[in-house]
Write a protein that holds these residues in place. Structure first.
Motif, mmCIF file in Angstrom:
data_model
loop_
_atom_site.group_PDB
_atom_site.id
_atom_site.type_symbol
_atom_site.label_atom_id
_atom_site.label_comp_id
_atom_site.label_asym_id
_atom_site.label_seq_id
_atom_site.Cartn_x
_atom_site.Cartn_y
_atom_site.Cartn_z
ATOM 1 N N ALA A 227 0.820 -1.218 0.000
ATOM 2 C CA ALA A 227 0.000 0.000 0.000
ATOM 3 C C ALA A 227 0.852 1.265 0.000
ATOM 4 C CB ALA A 227 -0.931 0.001 1.206
ATOM 5 N N PRO A 230 3.640 2.246 -4.065
ATOM 6 C CA PRO A 230 3.387 3.154 -5.201
ATOM 7 C C PRO A 230 3.589 4.627 -4.836
ATOM 8 C CG PRO A 230 1.674 1.478 -5.083
ATOM 9 C CD PRO A 230 2.457 1.390 -3.807
ATOM 10 N N GLY A 231 3.050 5.055 -3.696
ATOM 11 C CA GLY A 231 3.198 6.447 -3.315
ATOM 12 C C GLY A 231 4.635 6.837 -3.052
ATOM 13 N N THR A 235 5.603 9.450 -6.472
ATOM 14 C CA THR A 235 5.140 10.777 -6.084
ATOM 15 C C THR A 235 6.123 11.826 -6.573
ATOM 16 O OG1 THR A 235 4.010 9.927 -4.130
ATOM 17 C CG2 THR A 235 4.583 12.258 -4.120
ATOM 18 N N LEU A 241 0.667 11.955 -7.361
ATOM 19 C CA LEU A 241 1.008 10.629 -7.860
ATOM 20 C C LEU A 241 1.049 10.666 -9.382
ATOM 21 C CD1 LEU A 241 1.478 7.738 -6.676
ATOM 22 C CD2 LEU A 241 -0.910 7.276 -7.269
ATOM 23 N N ALA A 245 1.166 5.201 -12.485
ATOM 24 C CA ALA A 245 1.688 4.499 -11.314
ATOM 25 C C ALA A 245 0.869 3.235 -11.065
ATOM 26 C CB ALA A 245 1.638 5.410 -10.091
ATOM 27 N N PRO A 246 1.516 2.127 -10.732
ATOM 28 C CA PRO A 246 0.764 0.897 -10.468
ATOM 29 C C PRO A 246 0.023 0.996 -9.137
ATOM 30 C CG PRO A 246 3.071 0.570 -9.938
ATOM 31 C CD PRO A 246 2.975 1.937 -10.552
ATOM 32 N N SER A 247 -1.034 0.216 -9.004
ATOM 33 C CA SER A 247 -1.735 0.102 -7.731
ATOM 34 C C SER A 247 -0.968 -0.850 -6.816
ATOM 35 C CB SER A 247 -3.143 -0.422 -7.954
ATOM 36 O OG SER A 247 -3.094 -1.778 -8.403
ATOM 37 N N ALA A 248 -1.354 -0.878 -5.550
ATOM 38 C CA ALA A 248 -0.743 -1.826 -4.618
ATOM 39 C C ALA A 248 -0.944 -3.264 -5.095
ATOM 40 C CB ALA A 248 -1.323 -1.629 -3.220
ATOM 41 N N ALA A 249 -2.138 -3.555 -5.622
ATOM 42 C CA ALA A 249 -2.407 -4.909 -6.125
ATOM 43 C C ALA A 249 -1.522 -5.237 -7.319
ATOM 44 C CB ALA A 249 -3.882 -5.035 -6.497
ATOM 45 N N ASP A 250 -1.321 -4.254 -8.207
ATOM 46 C CA ASP A 250 -0.461 -4.472 -9.374
ATOM 47 C C ASP A 250 0.981 -4.745 -8.954
ATOM 48 O OD1 ASP A 250 -2.507 -4.126 -11.190
ATOM 49 O OD2 ASP A 250 -2.120 -1.978 -11.471
ATOM 50 N N SER A 339 6.172 3.836 -14.833
ATOM 51 C CA SER A 339 4.969 4.627 -15.130
ATOM 52 C C SER A 339 5.029 5.345 -16.476
ATOM 53 C CB SER A 339 4.721 5.654 -14.016
ATOM 54 O OG SER A 339 5.855 6.482 -13.828
#
Length: 353
Positions: A227, A230-231, A235, A241, A245-250, A339
């Motif tokens: 979680a 990515p940030g 960032t 952001l 940018a990928p998500s946490a799941a990605d 990204s």
């Protein structure tokens, strides 16, 4: 704090228990395990993904790429796709390396050394050993690319080779080295290369809550929750952001994320009683063969542009900055190779001209 520890333990389990096995090749890909010596009586098996450019499968250049802190070789896949699509780079193959304990690479084996004890010198030994193994298999690299801490490891490895009276060009045939958003080493004399993130203590203070000290398998290590990942890396300097940018799941699904050895992390930042590794001046000067390019990102929250410029000048001796490239755009963040990989490939094209 308790929730961070829980996330960290889960991340370690995801990374080491569910990493894709080296035998699970993708189309146009061969996966290798390369046994390397990290230090006397300590070895590791290094995962190497060998990708072939479907539009230019032969006759072009071979790129070898090394990831940064808490990343894996898989995090470099978006950049490789962009490199393959950029015809000016003339890439036929790319090899994605994962450092020990990252991705599908093994933990250190022998003499009671835990993952968390690994140093940047061990990582440099892993890189040199992997390059030797690739050359032995006929995969002689033309271009070596390092990102962030991976770029710092490339610099440290070159310094080690020069101490042994060789270099990347002489030993492996590497014509070009590309350093993306490189971390900053110590210089000779000291304090020639300031790095505010490390010198101010801000980097160590941020990482402190992410440290796991009591893991019997990994030893003390850094574990960034998905979680947060990515940030942290996408960032920009005003807190936005980056698009793409990928998500946490990605991050987890694509295998981008890994634990990091605590010792190597502290060394990188010169924290906890450790010093940043020292490299000599001019290690990528003309007499050492491989042409070096430093690519900096304008919105990188970890390394400032003037710090990267000073590093380039120190490593190459070039005061005209002929192979220093600055990517200036609002999404030029530390991990823009994921990204916005096309922009990074274009910067690499500029290096090659």
């Amino acid at each position: 704090m308790k929730s961070v520890a829980i996330w960290s333990r889960l991340l370690s389990l995801v990374t080491f228990l569910f990493a894709r096995p080296a035998s699970a090749d993708q189309p146009g890909e061969q996966d290798l395990l390369l046994q390397v010596e990290l230090r006397p009586l300590v070895t590791a098996d290094i995962e190497a993904h060998v990708l072939v450019n479907p539009d230019h499968p032969s006759g072009g250049r071979t790129f070898v790429l090394l990831h940064g802190l808490a990343h894996t070789g898989d995090a470099l896949r978006p950049l490789v796709e962009a490199v393959f699509a950029n015809k000016a780079l003339k890439a036929s193959r790319a090899v994605l390396l994962s450092l020990p304990g990252h991705g599908g690479s093994s933990l250190p084996q022998g003499q009671g050394v835990l993952f968390g004890d690994l140093t940047l010198d061990d990582d440099a030994a892993a890189l040199i050993g992997a390059l030797d193994a690739l050359v032995a298999r006929g995969l002689r690299p033309d271009v070596l690319v390092g990102h962030s801490m991976g770029a710092g490891i490339v610099e440290h490895a070159q310094d080690r080779l020069i101490d042994d009276e060789t270099d990347f060009r002489t030993r492996f045939g590497i014509k070009e080295v590309v350093l993306l958003a490189s971390t900053i080493p110590n210089a000779v004399p000291p304090n020639v290369l300031p790095w505010d993130l490390a010198d101010s203590g801000a980097g160590a203070a941020f990482l402190a809550p992410l440290v796991i000290l009591s893991d019997p398998i990994l030893g003390p290590h850094l574990s960034i929750p998905p979680a947060v990942w990515p940030g942290l890396f996408f960032t920009n300097t005003i807190g936005d952001l980056a698009p793409g940018a990928p998500s946490a799941a990605d991050v987890v699904a694509q295998g981008y994320i890994a634990p990091e050895a605590l010792t190597a992390s502290l060394e990188m930042l010169g924290a906890g009683g450790w010093s940043r590794p020292t490299v000599g001046p001019g290690i990528f000067g003309r007499r050492h063969g491989s042409e070096a390019c430093v690519i900096a990102f304008s919105e990188d929250i970890f390394i400032a542009v003037d710090e990267e410029m000073a590093l380039y000048r120190y490593l190459t001796g070039d005061t005209q900055y002929q192979r220093f490239v600055l990517v200036t755009r609002s999404d030029a963040v530390h991990d823009m190779l994921i990204s916005a990989p096309d922009a990074v490939a274009s910067a690499m094209e500029t290096c090659s001209k």
